[in-house]
Design a protein around this motif. Structure first.
Motif, PDB file in Angstrom:
ATOM      1  N   ALA A 131       0.830  -1.409  -0.058  1.00 32.54           N
ATOM      2  CA  ALA A 131       0.058  -0.019   0.216  1.00 32.54           C
ATOM      3  C   ALA A 131       0.675   1.318  -0.259  1.00 32.54           C
ATOM      4  CB  ALA A 131      -0.924  -0.008   1.212  1.00 32.54           C
ATOM      5  N   LEU A 132       1.872   1.159   0.767  1.00 31.50           N
ATOM      6  CA  LEU A 132       2.787   2.407   0.956  1.00 31.50           C
ATOM      7  C   LEU A 132       3.559   2.676  -0.466  1.00 31.50           C
ATOM      8  CD1 LEU A 132       4.235   2.359   4.299  1.00 31.50           C
ATOM      9  CD2 LEU A 132       2.554   3.829   3.684  1.00 31.50           C
ATOM     10  N   VAL A 133       4.103   1.607  -0.955  1.00 34.53           N
ATOM     11  CA  VAL A 133       4.936   1.795  -2.323  1.00 34.53           C
ATOM     12  C   VAL A 133       3.764   2.134  -3.254  1.00 34.53           C
ATOM     13  CG1 VAL A 133       6.262   0.279  -4.073  1.00 34.53           C
ATOM     14  CG2 VAL A 133       6.645   0.228  -1.758  1.00 34.53           C
ATOM     15  N   LEU A 134       2.698   1.641  -3.608  1.00 32.72           N
ATOM     16  CA  LEU A 134       1.759   2.031  -4.729  1.00 32.72           C
ATOM     17  C   LEU A 134       1.331   3.544  -4.280  1.00 32.72           C
ATOM     18  CD1 LEU A 134      -0.427  -1.298  -5.005  1.00 32.72           C
ATOM     19  CD2 LEU A 134       1.594  -0.472  -6.395  1.00 32.72           C
ATOM     20  N   ARG A 135       1.082   3.794  -3.255  1.00 27.70           N
ATOM     21  CA  ARG A 135       0.550   5.175  -2.953  1.00 27.70           C
ATOM     22  C   ARG A 135       1.567   6.106  -2.964  1.00 27.70           C
ATOM     23  NH1 ARG A 135      -1.199   9.357  -3.486  1.00 27.70           N
ATOM     24  NH2 ARG A 135      -2.306  10.592  -1.746  1.00 27.70           N
ATOM     25  N   HIS A 136       2.833   6.171  -2.260  1.00 27.51           N
ATOM     26  CA  HIS A 136       3.964   7.091  -2.414  1.00 27.51           C
ATOM     27  C   HIS A 136       4.975   7.018  -3.302  1.00 27.51           C
ATOM     28  CE1 HIS A 136       2.159   8.785   1.257  1.00 27.51           C
ATOM     29  NE2 HIS A 136       2.047   7.547   1.777  1.00 27.51           N
ATOM     30  N   TRP A 137       4.994   5.944  -3.766  1.00 27.32           N
ATOM     31  CA  TRP A 137       6.193   5.739  -4.823  1.00 27.32           C
ATOM     32  C   TRP A 137       5.769   5.916  -6.207  1.00 27.32           C
ATOM     33  CZ3 TRP A 137       7.721   2.022  -8.674  1.00 27.32           C
ATOM     34  CH2 TRP A 137       8.732   2.385  -9.286  1.00 27.32           C
ATOM     35  N   LEU A 138       4.355   5.352  -6.520  1.00 30.75           N
ATOM     36  CA  LEU A 138       3.748   5.248  -7.830  1.00 30.75           C
ATOM     37  C   LEU A 138       2.639   6.654  -7.777  1.00 30.75           C
ATOM     38  CD1 LEU A 138       3.232   1.585  -8.877  1.00 30.75           C
ATOM     39  CD2 LEU A 138       4.949   3.335  -9.511  1.00 30.75           C
TER      40      LEU A 138
END
Length: 175
Positions: A131-138
């Protein structure tokens, strides 16, 4: 008037061109996504994701659905690979245990200042990390994250909130 065979060949050629262009623009980003999600074989996961996209190309709603589909497949394959490795490591004897650590390719993709963050991300539960990678990185919206992860938008909010709190704790402890 063109024959059905010629139309099918033209459609196949157009699909091949679209997939080649998609590969050129999305491959590196998908490898980074897999690495950030904790994959130790990110290149293999992304190759498998592109293969699955190729097989299902005609079933997509449209060409604009290709990137979300690809992102979802990378998330799912990474999750399945991590589960598999957990089982293998749990049942491995010291003689058969594989060396732990990231691949050279995965490490080469990361800058020095990102290594601490990636290490902290790897300590999070898988769903929070995703969830964090998809939200904040992408930079995806909750609905897009929910689609990629196969969960509800409310669960995305919960995983993101808990993940941020845990990530903050882990990074503060390392200072």
């Amino acid at each position: 008037m063109t024959s059905p065979l010629i139309r099918a060949q033209q459609a196949a050629a157009e699909a091949d061109e679209a997939l080649a262009a998609l590969f050129q623009t999305q491959y590196a980003g998908m490898v980074r996504l897999a690495v950030l999600l904790g994959a130790d074989d990110a290149e293999d996961i992304v190759a498998e994701a592109f293969y699955q996209l190729y097989r299902r190309w005609r079933k997509l709603r449209g060409a604009d659905a290709a990137v979300p589909y690809l992102r979802s497949v990378v998330c799912n394959l990474t999750r399945m690979r991590l589960r598999h490795l957990q089982v293998v490591r749990k049942h491995a004897t010291p003689e058969t245990a594989a060396p732990s650590g990231s691949s050279a390719e995965a490490e080469a993709l990361l800058h020095d200042d990102q290594r601490a963050l990636v290490a902290a991300l790897k300590e999070l539960p898988a769903r929070q990390r995703e969830a964090l990678v998809l939200r904040h990185w992408l930079g995806l919206r909750e609905a897009e994250i929910a689609e990629a992860m196969g969960i509800s938008p409310g669960a995305v909010k919960s995983h993101t909130s808990r993940g941020m709190a845990a990530l903050t704790r882990v990074l503060e402890e390392r200072r």
